[in-house]
Enzyme design. Structure first.
Site, PDB file in Angstrom:
ATOM      1  N   LYS A   1      46.486  17.500   4.010  1.00 26.14           N
ATOM      2  CA  LYS A   1      46.937  18.851   3.661  1.00 26.14           C
ATOM      3  C   LYS A   1      46.653  19.105   2.187  1.00 26.14           C
ATOM      4  O   LYS A   1      47.265  18.506   1.307  1.00 26.14           O
ATOM      5  CB  LYS A   1      48.444  19.036   3.889  1.00 26.14           C
ATOM      6  CG  LYS A   1      48.813  20.520   3.733  1.00 26.14           C
ATOM      7  CD  LYS A   1      50.264  20.783   3.444  1.00 26.14           C
ATOM      8  CE  LYS A   1      50.604  20.930   2.003  1.00 26.14           C
ATOM      9  NZ  LYS A   1      49.969  22.039   1.272  1.00 26.14           N
TER      10      LYS A   1
ATOM     11  N   CYS B   1      48.296  14.681 -14.135  1.00 23.84           N
ATOM     12  CA  CYS B   1      49.573  13.974 -13.962  1.00 23.84           C
ATOM     13  C   CYS B   1      49.823  12.990 -15.099  1.00 23.84           C
ATOM     14  O   CYS B   1      50.959  12.774 -15.505  1.00 23.84           O
ATOM     15  CB  CYS B   1      49.630  13.284 -12.608  1.00 23.84           C
ATOM     16  SG  CYS B   1      48.208  12.245 -12.288  1.00 23.84           S
TER      17      CYS B   1
ATOM     18  N   GLU C   1      52.288   9.138  -5.685  1.00 24.98           N
ATOM     19  CA  GLU C   1      51.723   9.237  -7.033  1.00 24.98           C
ATOM     20  C   GLU C   1      52.265  10.543  -7.606  1.00 24.98           C
ATOM     21  O   GLU C   1      51.803  11.623  -7.250  1.00 24.98           O
ATOM     22  CB  GLU C   1      50.188   9.236  -6.975  1.00 24.98           C
ATOM     23  CG  GLU C   1      49.539   8.817  -8.286  1.00 24.98           C
ATOM     24  CD  GLU C   1      49.375   9.960  -9.260  1.00 24.98           C
ATOM     25  OE1 GLU C   1      50.281  10.114 -10.123  1.00 24.98           O
ATOM     26  OE2 GLU C   1      48.405  10.679  -9.185  1.00 24.98           O
TER      27      GLU C   1
ATOM     28  N   GLU D   1      58.067  17.424 -17.156  1.00 24.68           N
ATOM     29  CA  GLU D   1      56.629  17.630 -17.013  1.00 24.68           C
ATOM     30  C   GLU D   1      56.336  19.130 -16.989  1.00 24.68           C
ATOM     31  O   GLU D   1      56.819  19.853 -16.122  1.00 24.68           O
ATOM     32  CB  GLU D   1      56.159  16.985 -15.701  1.00 24.68           C
ATOM     33  CG  GLU D   1      54.667  16.968 -15.565  1.00 24.68           C
ATOM     34  CD  GLU D   1      54.204  16.337 -14.268  1.00 24.68           C
ATOM     35  OE1 GLU D   1      54.917  16.460 -13.257  1.00 24.68           O
ATOM     36  OE2 GLU D   1      53.135  15.719 -14.266  1.00 24.68           O
TER      37      GLU D   1
END
Ligand code: NDP
Length: 494
Positions: free
Chosen positions: A188, A299, A264, A398
């Site tokens: 997906k 990331c 992750e 983040e």
């Protein structure tokens, strides 16, 4: 090298796919659609079918049927190797088209997609294709009259759920090792970037990879993503994205069939700059790359810079001077320093952090503005805040945007404490010319990757992944194969 005009011409030619790709063909599945818009202009690219629970079920059944047939899972490794090499070459041949699809979908600079993302993915498919016929199983030292075999076997159906920041690469990081190991995959893509994955699934069939080995189900996280996470016939779920959504997948596994989950997730990676850094100007360029490349949507973006007080003022000026090279512009123009932010919502989110940092008293050194061009306001200047409070949101959360938080420190001890004072543990970098310090910090900083005298290094040959809130399991390198195989022990008494 292609010019802006060349890329505009390339973009005018692409066909944007909009339907799920299941069992070797585009199919009608899903009762609803969602909009895929180009963030650089706001233009509608496609109304994409949301595969939903029904589409996911059809895709998982297709993957299972193919797996059980053995046409891929039990095919000889030479067969898999040869088909995957063909697949890699086809992706390479279509690099310009795929780069344009990613750029249109999520706003990245097309040259970065074409010159960096695509070659990395092609190489990754080749790497795992070449690896699979060179890894041997094991024979255990069991007593005479017995034979104990330790075999690596594919696990079955792998679900992969990926984000929008590197659409082609995130697909390759999951699909290449999973496929090489003999599994079938249902992927997906993020709702913002479904196009390249759908096209790549089509190329897999063209490469002779059996139908049903790679299925792609576009859709929303809450519908299609959740359905994949909860599906009772998915054996492994490999995820890249936010820590919050990663945690959902652990719950989905607990509520369904205890599928293996690999996460992750995000990071708040620190870059530690010591006064003894060999060359501050080079380090500043690395810092700029570490936060502004890909609009900061990385990331492992090094979004915190910790600078030793003696060089702090000078270093901040050097970094600020680099901002000119990252001025946002048309993602299809090679002269643009950055592209567009993926969506209006993500741009709002970034600007909330900018507003919060101002309100918290951090010093705005450069940037901090949202820009409008070509009918879109999804552009943010490369931004630096100095004297950021380590307890503030900008230092801890983040942002996933081009916003750097700088905090000065005095001693190495203090720098290590600041670096490790985070919910994440994905990556860290250190600039120092002191060899002992380099080794000490590599040992003491709790991150999946520590880079000394560079920023955010990674490669196909080395594992990538994190500790703590950054997840577990490793992508890339031979170690990634461990996620997609099970160890089976076979005893033969003779
Ligand atoms: P998400 O974690 O929300 O999305 C990652 C993937 O998970 C997407 O395919 C998404 O689908 C899917 N998903 C979302 N919600 C669910 C759910 N409830 N159940 C199952 N699947 C779900 O990341 P975003 O792309 O929305 O970005 C949000 C934040 O996540 C970023 O600002 C950043 O902080 C972080 N992030 C980290 C990344 C990394 O590489 N570590 C990459 C991207 C984001 P959909 O696209 O439909 O939402």
């Amino acid at each position: 090298m292609r010019t802006h005009e060349d890329w505009l011409a390339e973009a005018s030619k692409v066909v944007v796919p909009a339907r799920p790709f299941i069992a070797g063909r585009f199919v009608d599945a899903g009762a609803t659609t969602f909009e895929n818009r180009n963030p650089a202009t706001g233009a509608l690219l496609a109304e994409v079918a949301d595969a939903g629970a029904e589409g996911v079920d059809v895709a998982v059944r297709s993957a299972r049927t193919t797996f059980d047939s053995g046409v891929w899972s039990r095919a000889g490794v030479s067969f898999r190797r040869e088909r995957m090499l063909r697949f890699a070459s086809l992706i390479e041949q279509h690099a310009a088209e795929l780069a344009v699809l990613d750029s249109l979908d999520m706003g990245k600079r097309v040259v970065d997609a074409h010159d960096l993302d695509l070659p990395f993915s092609v190489n990754l498919f080749r790497y795992y294709a070449e690896a699979i016929d060179k890894i041997n199983d094991e024979v255990a030292p069991t007593p005479p009259g017995t034979l104990g075999l330790i075999r690596r076997v594919p696990l079955g159906v792998v679900g992969a759920v990926v984000p929008w920041n590197y659409p082609v690469d995130m697909l390759a990081w999951k699909v290449a090792p999973a496929m090489a190991a003999g599994n079938s995959v249902v992927l997906k893509p993020a709702e913002q970037s479904p196009s390249s994955a759908l096209r790549i699934a089509e190329l897999a069939v063209e490469a002779g990879i059996p139908e049903g080995v790679l299925n792609v189900v576009p859709g929303l996280g809450e519908t299609t993503g959740q359905a994949l996470g909860l599906h009772p016939d998915v054996d492994v779920l490999a995820f890249t994205g936010s820590t919050e959504v990663g945690a959902y997948f652990l719950q989905y596994a607990g509520r369904s069939n205890l599928k293996q989950v690999w996460l992750e997730c995000g990071g708040k990676s620190p870059h530690l700059v010591f006064a003894d850094a060999e060359d501050l100007a080079t380090t500043a360029k690395q810092t700029a790359f570490g936060i502004w490349f890909n609009q900061g949507a990385v990331c492992s973006a090094h979004s915190r810079v910790l600078v030793q007080r003696e060089v702090h003022e000078e270093f901040v000026s050097l970094v600020a001077a680099e901002a000119a090279s990252y001025a946002p512009g048309d993602p299809l123009d090679p002269a643009s320093g950055m592209g567009a932010i993926v969506s209006p919502e993500q741009t709002d989110r970034i600007m909330q952090y900018v507003g919060g940092a101002r309100a918290a008293g951090a010093r705005l050194v450069t940037g901090g503005e949202r820009l409008r061009r070509d009918g879109s306001d999804c552009y943010v200047q490369p931004t630096v805040f100095d004297h950021v409070d380590p307890a503030s949101a900008l230092a801890r959360e983040e942002v996933f945007g081009p916003v750097l938080a700088v905090t000065p420190f005095d001693t190495e001890e203090e720098a290590v404490a600041l670096a490790n004072d985070t919910a994440y543990g994905l990556a860290a970098s250190v600039a120092t010319s002191n060899l002992s310090r380099a080794h000490r910090l590599a040992e003491r900083i709790h991150a999946g990757t520590v880079t000394v005298n560079g920023v955010d290094a990674f490669s196909v040959w080395t594992p990538f992944g994190g500790f703590k809130g950054s997840g577990f399991g490793r992508d890339l390198s031979l170690h990634a194969l461990d996620k997609y195989v099970g160890l089976k022990t076979v005893w033969i008494n003779h």
